[in-house]
Scaffold this active site. Structure first.
Site, PDB file in Angstrom:
ATOM      1  N   HIS A 133     -87.807 -13.231 -33.636  1.00  0.00           N
ATOM      2  CA  HIS A 133     -88.659 -14.508 -33.208  1.00  0.00           C
ATOM      3  C   HIS A 133     -89.727 -14.552 -34.251  1.00  0.00           C
ATOM      4  CE1 HIS A 133     -86.679 -15.053 -29.170  1.00  0.00           C
ATOM      5  NE2 HIS A 133     -86.556 -13.572 -29.067  1.00  0.00           N
TER       6      HIS A 133
ATOM      7  N   ARG B 210     -91.779 -17.551 -34.348  1.00  0.00           N
ATOM      8  CA  ARG B 210     -92.511 -18.354 -33.693  1.00  0.00           C
ATOM      9  C   ARG B 210     -93.100 -19.571 -34.857  1.00  0.00           C
ATOM     10  NH1 ARG B 210     -90.975 -16.178 -29.304  1.00  0.00           N
ATOM     11  NH2 ARG B 210     -92.372 -14.598 -28.538  1.00  0.00           N
TER      12      ARG B 210
ATOM     13  N   LYS C 174     -77.046 -20.284 -29.840  1.00  0.00           N
ATOM     14  CA  LYS C 174     -77.691 -19.232 -28.949  1.00  0.00           C
ATOM     15  C   LYS C 174     -77.472 -19.946 -27.707  1.00  0.00           C
ATOM     16  CE  LYS C 174     -80.150 -15.671 -27.240  1.00  0.00           C
ATOM     17  NZ  LYS C 174     -81.476 -15.033 -27.984  1.00  0.00           N
TER      18      LYS C 174
ATOM     19  N   HIS D 294     -77.822 -14.232 -24.688  1.00  0.00           N
ATOM     20  CA  HIS D 294     -78.753 -13.621 -23.924  1.00  0.00           C
ATOM     21  C   HIS D 294     -78.145 -13.364 -22.670  1.00  0.00           C
ATOM     22  CE1 HIS D 294     -83.037 -12.735 -22.572  1.00  0.00           C
ATOM     23  NE2 HIS D 294     -82.564 -12.516 -21.548  1.00  0.00           N
TER      24      HIS D 294
ATOM     25  N   HIS E 127     -79.394  -8.009 -27.715  1.00  0.00           N
ATOM     26  CA  HIS E 127     -80.417  -6.838 -27.238  1.00  0.00           C
ATOM     27  C   HIS E 127     -79.931  -6.280 -25.983  1.00  0.00           C
ATOM     28  CE1 HIS E 127     -81.336 -10.429 -24.990  1.00  0.00           C
ATOM     29  NE2 HIS E 127     -81.986 -11.055 -25.853  1.00  0.00           N
TER      30      HIS E 127
ATOM     31  N   ASP F 103     -85.311  -7.971 -32.058  1.00  0.00           N
ATOM     32  CA  ASP F 103     -85.943  -9.028 -30.909  1.00  0.00           C
ATOM     33  C   ASP F 103     -87.339  -9.005 -31.202  1.00  0.00           C
ATOM     34  OD1 ASP F 103     -86.035 -10.761 -28.947  1.00  0.00           O
ATOM     35  OD2 ASP F 103     -85.814  -9.304 -27.250  1.00  0.00           O
TER      36      ASP F 103
ATOM     37  N   HIS G 127     -96.713 -12.457 -29.148  1.00  0.00           N
ATOM     38  CA  HIS G 127     -97.407 -13.065 -28.133  1.00  0.00           C
ATOM     39  C   HIS G 127     -98.692 -12.734 -28.581  1.00  0.00           C
ATOM     40  CE1 HIS G 127     -94.411 -14.868 -25.601  1.00  0.00           C
ATOM     41  NE2 HIS G 127     -93.627 -13.482 -25.598  1.00  0.00           N
TER      42      HIS G 127
ATOM     43  N   ALA H 237     -93.261 -11.963 -21.885  1.00  0.00           N
ATOM     44  CA  ALA H 237     -92.232 -10.794 -22.394  1.00  0.00           C
ATOM     45  C   ALA H 237     -92.128 -10.759 -23.764  1.00  0.00           C
ATOM     46  CB  ALA H 237     -90.923 -11.121 -21.603  1.00  0.00           C
TER      47      ALA H 237
END
Length: 348
Positions: free
Chosen positions: A16, A18, A100, A137, A175, A248, A252, A264
């Site tokens: 990720h 962002r 995804k 996921h 993951h 993964d 944040h 998370a």
């Protein structure tokens, strides 16, 4: 035992980055080590078609450090409204490498996800037709299901049926966190693979919960008991080409993690390969790291392995207490702690 470890340059098959002002920081961290990365599409709004993927890709490329050749591999975010035409257009774009499946509500920014897998069967059929992998996921999201059981329940309720229904579809169980998932992937046909994170190899739920709640260990799927951690280490270090590196890494801002209702995600991109080396060394399996990090993923995706190399040295260093994240900060996993391996920076 050697104090130097040279590997073909690895790729990250799940990250990720962002968007916006944080991209120079997140892209810089991943590009330091990895040649390519599968870019998660769970932005707000999500990356739902080839045009949106192309625009996001340009923003990532523009955020690369000077001289970087890092290549983002884009991914579509499946919704109940994703059509076979969307899939074919994504394949034709030449920049989208996978789609995804987020069950609605499973993780960060998944509210636009799929409410029932049956709703996207036409899109999945198109994925199989064009040879594009489905990234899953694998957690059920019903409120009555215990958070520690959601991966196993997804296998029983959905994953087996999905693999049987679409026998030519490439599926990445992303993951994975349980012995159940490791066994399922091991026993599944060759078109089913899995990514494993560094945190799920190095830690279990005791590290997150004993002696106080440690929010920077909190990710989804959540850390499980140590027996599952052992099973993941077994899978990752087995040499089985079904298992490959996917960090993964999911940043944040500090205030969003250290909160009454924290987000998370673990941020590992800044030192991911160093953490994987630590996990593999614990198993006396450093000879298996190159396959897991540099060879199995490209082979699964039908891409060539990288030809340049990186070198790790066994040398203790202290992880930073925080890292810049746009105008804010992110607390990385292992903040302020010693790491045992260091990437030689002239690899970048």
């Amino acid at each position: 035992m050697s104090d130097r470890l040279t590997l073909l340059r690895p790729d990250d098959w799940h990250i990720h980055l962002r968007d916006g002002a944080v991209l120079p920081h997140t892209v810089g961290d991943v590009a330091r080590t990895f040649a390519r990365a599968i870019i998660m599409p769970n932005l707000v709004p999500p990356v739902r078609n080839a045009d949106e993927a192309g625009a996001y890709r340009e923003r990532i490329l523009n955020a690369r450090p000077a001289g970087s050749r890092f290549e983002p591999l884009m991914v579509l975010y499946l919704t109940d409204r994703t059509s076979p035409e969307d899939i074919r257009a994504a394949k034709a774009s030449g920049i989208v490498y996978a789609a995804k499946l987020y069950p609605a509500g499973a993780t960060t920014n998944s509210d636009s996800g799929v409410t029932s897998i049956d709703n996207i069967f036409p899109a999945i059929e198109a994925l199989a037709e064009v040879g594009m992998p489905l990234l899953v996921h694998g957690e059920v999201t019903r409120s009555e299901i215990d958070v520690f059981d959601r991966e196993k329940r997804f296998i029983d309720e959905h994953m087996r049926r999905l693999v049987e229904r679409f026998p030519t579809l490439k599926v990445v169980f992303e993951h994975i966190t349980t012995a159940d998932a490791a066994q399922f992937v091991t026993e599944a046909p060759a078109n089913v693979g899995a990514t494993i994170t560094a945190q799920h190899l190095l830690y279990n739920r005791n590290h997150m919960l004993v002696g106080g709640i440690r929010p920077h260990f909190y990710c989804l799927p959540i850390l499980k008991r140590n027996t599952h951690q052992v099973a993941l280490l077994d899978a990752a270090t087995s040499g089985n080409p079904k298992f490959f590196l996917g960090t993964d890494s999911a940043p944040h801002a500090r205030h969003a993690k250290e909160a009454a209702c924290g987000c998370a995600g673990c941020y590992t991109a800044y030192a991911a390969i160093e953490m994987y080396a630590e996990a593999f060394e614990q198993r006396n399996a450093l000879d298996k790291l190159e396959g897991f990090a540099s060879l199995h993923g490209p082979a699964f995706y039908g891409l060539p392995a990288n030809t340049d190399t990186i070198t790790l040295v066994r040398e203790e260093w202290t992880a930073p207490d925080s890292l810049p994240f746009g105008e804010q900060t992110v607390i990385p996993l292992r903040a302020g702690e010693k790491l045992r391996w260091r990437l030689l920076e002239d690899n970048a």
